[in-house]
Design an enzyme around this catalytic site. Structure first.
Site, short mmCIF file in Angstrom:
data_model
loop_
_atom_site.label_atom_id
_atom_site.label_comp_id
_atom_site.label_asym_id
_atom_site.label_seq_id
_atom_site.Cartn_x
_atom_site.Cartn_y
_atom_site.Cartn_z
N ASP A 60 -12.00 -2.91 -4.61
CA ASP A 60 -11.66 -1.83 -3.70
C ASP A 60 -12.87 -1.11 -3.12
O ASP A 60 -13.87 -0.91 -3.80
CB ASP A 60 -10.77 -0.81 -4.41
N GLU A 97 3.91 -1.34 -2.07
CA GLU A 97 3.00 -1.75 -3.14
C GLU A 97 2.46 -0.49 -3.78
O GLU A 97 1.68 0.23 -3.18
CB GLU A 97 1.86 -2.60 -2.57
#
Lengths: 254, 393
Positions: free
Chosen positions: A57, A46
């Protein structure tokens, strides 16, 4: 058949997926790291394209995104770097990032560029199901891209069924509702949740992510799914200048 | 044409809910309940009563005679600066705290730039006895010490946002991250008409009290509930949306939204979003935002922290794109000058945000007898240091 779908047909367990940020630590590391990950035994990649405001995040991936942006990374450059990806890397590759850079690049052009360089699918966390169906699905299908959806412990069974119907490749099962980089604590609750999803017998394979950081957590997660995804721990190890091979060995080695 | 939200959460091309799956249950819970709750008689009664007895509404609509003489039109000021806590922000936080209680939430989070929304949130949390966490950019914490102290005295925990540019947009990111990590017991009180659907619509409804009162007051004072112009400043755009709301479908009323040009629209230090921005997604909705050609969000600049935001709410983007609203911008210097002028002509020290709307009067041509309403969204106490420095007071 799409490389991603082929992987899940061929391999039924312990699939190791690795996330890292394009253009980090150095601008031109993107393809080198992909090659080294494949050589070391990762099954699936990824590659994150950085965004200035990554709300899902935690600090480590935020930090790598900022460095990558400061290095000059953007989607146009990323697709240039990936131009000869398929002569160097054969495992499936996903792109992962937020929707705004994709919108500015152009959704159709983004899908065409993915197809041209041999990207197999995408994970766009802030592109929810309703918006995907309304505006994006046809473009993704045209380019044979698998769009990967997330589910969390709070996602209802009805919605999971709907996501399963729309998904191709796999479903990204979050270990908990959290931003990236929190450690996985497999409590009875978590196990109950994993078991509940497993027992739904979804048509798509499951990959568990968020909080997977080492051999022990990888093995625990793999018991409930086709495999697991490691992001923050790998990005951190890249930031510390550790060899890619050593990190992968620490997960898969005996 | 409809200027309001449709069933799918869109205003024309703008709006929607671009949120990660982790936020979906919370946002969906709110979406499927907010209208039902707002329309409950019990909710309405409690909201109205708090606005009256606690906030001090209705806020006056004041005909500013000396200002009117200067501009050759009847200039009315909607006095949101006289609300408890000194700005319009409290209208929204009262509404949302009642909403949060009805959704069974016991922990409140918020973002704040200058600290006005943070103070308004900490205030209602103290009022209702709920835990309160406010995210504020590390740089803003240094710039706005008095508001940080207020929030702390009110019992809120103020958490510095240390990522990115360490200002409002990053405080918003941190609040969203908190919400992702606390998916069950927490309600996020967004301070403006931004964020994923239903926030822009919900916040606009709570702020719409501003234009509802204005219509009534204009009818009493002028014999007509419709003015010729309505002016308000826009950062995210909550006071403007409250001021426009009940006039939007009266197409004879010209809506003028004033953005912050900072040091000049093309100076590189500006927050003039409709001029400098392109369509895109920020903080959960599709709107217009300042960004690079790669889709990275650009840092805005304005002397007023409340307008220092790189986007505008999706309903504003729709009013702009359809031409229903006129979107203009005013520089730092022009706004400070207008703030001084109001102070000396009317004895009212305005927030620098509101002074942007006042500065627009200098650029407009009126005919005698025209009625103009300016939303005076906040008072200037918090800005005294900036005024004093600028004018050498």
């Amino acid at each position: 058949m799409n490389r991603l779908e082929a992987l899940f047909q061929r391999k039924k367990g312990n699939i190791l997926s690795i996330y890292y940020t394009a253009g980090y630590p150095d601008l031109h590391d993107t393809v080198r790291i992909a090659e080294e990950l494949e050589a070391a035994g990762a099954d699936l990649l990824e590659i994150g394209f950085p965004y200035s405001d990554p709300v899902a995040d935690g600090p480590v991936i935020q930090g790598s995104s900022k460095v990558a942006l400061d290095n000059g990374m953007n989607l146009k450059l990323l697709f240039e770097q990936l131009k000869d990806l398929r002569s160097r890397v054969s495992i499936p590759v996903l792109l992962m990032g937020y929707v705004n850079p994709v919108l500015q690049y152009g959704v159709e052009k983004f899908c065409e560029s993915c197809k041209a360089v041999g990207v197999d699918g995408c994970i766009v966390p802030d592109l929810p199901m309703a918006e995907y169906e309304r505006h994006y699905k046809s473009c993704f299908e045209e380019a044979d891209l698998c769009n990967i959806f997330l589910i969390t412990p709070q996602t209802s069974a009805e919605r999971i069924r709907k996501i399963d119907g729309l998904s191709r490749g796999f479903i990204y099962l979050l270990s908990s509702s959290a931003t990236t980089g929190k450690n996985l604590q497999v409590s009875e609750n978590t196990e109950g949740y994993f078991a509940r999803i497993k027992s739904m017998n979804l048509k798509n394979p499951l990959m568990i992510g968020f909080g997977i950081s080492d051999k022990a957590t990888f093995q625990k997660a793999s018991a409930y799914a086709s495999g697991a995804i490691i992001g923050t721990a790998f990005v951190k190890s890249l930031g510390e200048g550790k060899p890619v091979n050593d990190f992968i060995r620490s997960i898969t080695g005996s | 044409m409809s200027y309001f939200v449709n069933e799918e959460g869109y205003y024309g091309d703008f709006g929607g809910a671009y949120i990660p799956e982790m936020l979906y249950p919370n946002v969906e819970e709110l979406r499927s309940n907010y209208l039902k709750i707002i329309n409950e008689p019990g909710f309405r009664a409690e909201f109205d009563q708090l606005l009256k007895d606690y906030v001090g509404r209705p806020s006056p609509l004041y005909l500013a005679k000396r200002l009117s003489a200067r501009y050759g039109a009847n200039i009315f000021l909607k006095r949101e600066d006289l609300n408890h806590t000194g700005a319009h922000k409290i209208n929204n936080t009262i509404g949302q705290i009642l909403m949060a209680e009805r959704l069974g939430k016991n922990r409140i989070i918020a973002e704040t730039g200058a600290g006005q929304h943070g103070v308004a949130t900490a205030t209602v949390c103290a009022l209702r006895g709920l835990e309160c966490v406010v995210y504020m950019g590390e740089i803003d914490i240094q710039r706005q010490a008095p508001n940080v102290a207020r929030m702390k005295m009110l019992g809120a925990k103020v958490v510095p946002a240390t990522s990115g540019s360490r200002t409002l947009k990053d405080a918003t990111n941190e609040a969203m991250r908190d919400w992702i990590n606390n998916p069950v017991d927490t309600h996020y009180i967004i301070g403006s008409v931004v964020g994923p659907h239903p926030y822009p619509d919900m916040v606009a409804r709570f702020q719409s009290i501003i234009s509802a009162e204005t219509k009534k007051q204009l009818l009493e004072q002028t014999g007509s509930e419709l003015p010729d112009y309505v002016l308000a400043c826009v950062g995210g755009g909550s006071n403007a949306m409250g001021m426009f709301y009940h006039f939007i479908d009266d197409e004879s009323v010209k809506l003028v939204a004033i953005e912050a040009a900072g040091k000049g629209v093309r100076s590189g230090y500006s927050a003039a979003t409709t001029t400098l921005g392109q369509e895109g997604v920020l903080h959960g909705s599709r709107s217009i935002l300042m960004q690079t050609e790669d889709g990275q969000v650009v840092e805005p600049h304005s002397v007023s922290a409340g307008l220092d935001y790189p986007g505008i709410g999706p309903q504003h983007a729709h009013l702009f794109k359809t031409g229903r609203g006129e979107y203009v911008s005013i520089t730092d210097d022009e706004s400070l000058q207008a703030g001084l002028l109001l102070t000396q002509l009317e004895g009212i020290i305005p927030a620098i945000e509101s002074a942007h709307a006042l500065a627009q009067l200098e650029k407009m041509k009126f005919t005698p007898g025209q009625n103009v309403v300016v939303c005076l969204s906040g008072r200037g106490d918090k800005d005294m240091e900036t005024y004093m420095k600028h004018f050498g007071l």
